[in-house]
Design a protein around this motif. Structure first.
Motif, PDB file in Angstrom:
ATOM      1  N   LEU A   1       0.649  -7.383  -1.493  1.00  0.00           N
ATOM      2  CA  LEU A   1       0.878  -7.110  -0.074  1.00  0.00           C
ATOM      3  C   LEU A   1      -0.160  -7.821   0.785  1.00  0.00           C
ATOM      4  CD1 LEU A   1       1.722  -3.286  -0.229  1.00  0.00           C
ATOM      5  CD2 LEU A   1       3.316  -5.155   0.235  1.00  0.00           C
ATOM      6  N   GLN A   2      -1.423  -7.773   0.371  1.00  0.00           N
ATOM      7  CA  GLN A   2      -2.478  -8.459   1.125  1.00  0.00           C
ATOM      8  C   GLN A   2      -2.187  -9.951   1.242  1.00  0.00           C
ATOM      9  OE1 GLN A   2      -6.095  -7.598  -0.976  1.00  0.00           O
ATOM     10  NE2 GLN A   2      -6.122  -5.429  -0.429  1.00  0.00           N
ATOM     11  N   ASP A   3      -1.800 -10.555   0.118  1.00  0.00           N
ATOM     12  CA  ASP A   3      -1.572 -12.001   0.110  1.00  0.00           C
ATOM     13  C   ASP A   3      -0.355 -12.392   0.945  1.00  0.00           C
ATOM     14  OD1 ASP A   3      -3.737 -12.089  -1.559  1.00  0.00           O
ATOM     15  OD2 ASP A   3      -2.594 -12.433  -3.392  1.00  0.00           O
ATOM     16  N   LEU A   4       0.563 -11.456   1.138  1.00  0.00           N
ATOM     17  CA  LEU A   4       1.732 -11.711   1.976  1.00  0.00           C
ATOM     18  C   LEU A   4       1.459 -11.407   3.442  1.00  0.00           C
ATOM     19  CD1 LEU A   4       4.488 -10.194  -0.356  1.00  0.00           C
ATOM     20  CD2 LEU A   4       4.261 -12.609   0.271  1.00  0.00           C
ATOM     21  N   GLY A   5       0.252 -10.912   3.746  1.00  0.00           N
ATOM     22  CA  GLY A   5      -0.081 -10.569   5.125  1.00  0.00           C
ATOM     23  C   GLY A   5       0.547  -9.278   5.587  1.00  0.00           C
ATOM     24  N   LEU A   6       0.899  -8.407   4.649  1.00  0.00           N
ATOM     25  CA  LEU A   6       1.528  -7.131   4.979  1.00  0.00           C
ATOM     26  C   LEU A   6       0.517  -6.003   4.852  1.00  0.00           C
ATOM     27  CD1 LEU A   6       4.873  -7.597   3.007  1.00  0.00           C
ATOM     28  CD2 LEU A   6       4.505  -7.871   5.469  1.00  0.00           C
TER      29      LEU A   6
END
Length: 460
Positions: free
Chosen positions: A327-332
């Motif tokens: 989620l972090q890497d997707l900007g979520l």
């Protein structure tokens, strides 16, 4: 974010790590796709029996029953609400170009993904024993699966041999279910088991629970043994020959044998996904590399025992961390991970303690008699393997190509570790790491020829 714009996240494995990863992803507004070989979610440790099976959870999972039921209910509720897509009875057999080749009830198809979480778990770490190639000799995990899934004991008089927590746990589970365990043969001396106490103290109650289980095996548990041979006739095992800690020859009649030296990570898909590997001297295994959150590069995340052997509790934590990293890497928006990172550090200390207390018997593997079958798939003996090393060199892939060790349907999962010890010893290497590791290749599971030659459908 519209449904069409949502990234496609695939989770491989529906054990504790995969379930918790899917839960975090769903809470983040995504609809993960979960692929699992089982009919029902739970993984090996919390494997569920078929629908209608009447044994209560306490009989199946013991003190872990509440955790198992909670995981099952969590997954089933998400599936019923459409918060995830579940593909049961399905295996990923290949990874290439951001796609997975999946075989299941609907046949074979390619499935694309934007991010991939591999929660592939672990399997028995087995060392060859003279006679282990006979019918009626199983891995400890196979015996436990039969007990959980069908309430069946694979034998009327069973000898369990090896080392590690599962050896004790399965013996107690079989006895509780009414099975007959003739002997529990632990190749690790008690003094060595005590060496891991500092690490085991990271989960003191868990360690004490194991000691209480050991007490239930009084009279049949023997530590520091040396396994000599499994005697068998045309129907299967008839006895196990072994030496006790004092060096005395012993013979225990039986009709089934379970073998296992703790666990080994299932890493074939991580290999095909392009993950880096490094040799871990404590575990004496090649393990994939990832950061503390499970990031393994190239949009791939690793969680659970397929990364490190941490057990069910550790797998849940690692699954949450891997999903949060995704989620972090997707900007979520992602949950705070500080607590789970602390828990993971403690569980890592405990796991290292287990590895110290119940080591892989490298010297015994290297010294197997020449007539011992090392690779059961291809019938390669230790003597034939040593001859291959003499003219083929001390690298396992070269030995494989010349002598066929690890070339069968299991792709070396059962023989690779022992073969590496024999190759390293024959070549004069100081450590099995110098012999290298067998390269993974597709298909990672046995697959019908039709799945490999037909025009495979593409999903997304």
């Amino acid at each position: 974010m519209s449904e069409a714009a949502k990234p496609r996240i695939v989770v491989v494995g529906a054990g504790p790590a995969g379930i918790r990863a899917a839960e975090i992803l769903a809470a983040g507004g995504l609809v993960p796709i979960v692929i699992d070989e089982g009919e029902r979610a739970g993984g090996q440790i919390y494997r569920r029996p078929p629908p209608g099976f009447t044994r209560p959870a306490e009989d199946l999972y013991g003190s872990e029953a509440a955790k198992a039921v909670a995981l099952h209910q969590t997954f089933d509720a998400m599936a019923a609400a459409g918060r995830l897509v579940h593909h049961p009875r399905s295996s990923v057999i290949a990874i290439a170009d951001g796609r997975l080749q999946v075989i299941g009830d609907a046949g074979a198809r390619w499935m694309s993904y934007d991010r991939l979480i591999l929660a592939t778990g672990a399997m028995d770490r087995v060392m060859p024993v003279p006679g282990w190639e006979n019918a009626g000799v199983y891995g400890l995990g196979a015996m436990q699966i039969a007990l959980k899934a069908q309430g069946a004991a694979l034998g009327r008089s069973i000898v369990l041999a090896g080392s590690g927590p599962l050896l004790t746990l399965l013996a107690v589970q079989l006895l509780k279910a009414g099975g007959q365990v003739a002997a529990v043969l632990d190749t690790t001396p008690m003094r060595r088991q005590l060496r891991g106490f500092a690490g085991l103290s990271a989960r003191l109650l868990f360690a004490l629970r194991g000691l209480m289980m050991r007490r239930r095996l009084a009279g049949i548990y023997h530590a520091g043994v040396r396994l000599e041979r499994i005697e068998a006739d045309g129907r299967g095992p008839v006895a196990v020959l072994w030496r006790d800690g004092a060096g005395r020859n012993r013979r225990t009649p039986c009709d089934a044998v379970g073998l296992g030296w703790h666990l080994r990570a299932e890493t074939r898909l991580a290999d095909l996904a392009g993950c880096d590997f490094a040799y871990d001297e404590t575990w004496r295994q090649w393990l994939p590399q990832a950061d503390g959150m499970g990031r393994a590069g190239r949009g791939v995340y690793l969680a659970g025992d397929g990364l490190r052997i941490l057990g069910a509790d550790g797998a849940e934590v690692a699954g949450r961390l891997a999903a949060a990293a995704c989620l972090q890497d997707l900007g979520l928006p992602a949950p705070d991970t500080a607590g789970d990172e602390r828990r993971l550090a403690r569980l890592n200390r405990f796991a290292r303690g287990v590895a110290e207390a119940f080591p892989w018997p490298a010297e015994a593997a290297a010294g197997l008699p020449d007539d011992t079958v090392v690779c059961r798939c291809e019938g390669v003996t230790a003597g034939e393997l040593r001859k291959t090393v003499e003219f083929g060199g001390g690298e396992v892939n070269r030995v494989k190509s010349l002598g066929r060790v690890g070339m069968g349907r299991c792709q070396g999962r059962y023989c690779e570790l022992a073969a590496a010890e024999i190759v390293a010893d024959g070549a004069g290497h100081a450590c099995a790491a110098a012999a290298g590791r067998l390269r993974g290749q597709a298909p990672v599971r046995p697959a019908p020829i039709s799945a490999l030659v037909q025009d495979v459908a593409t999903d997304g």
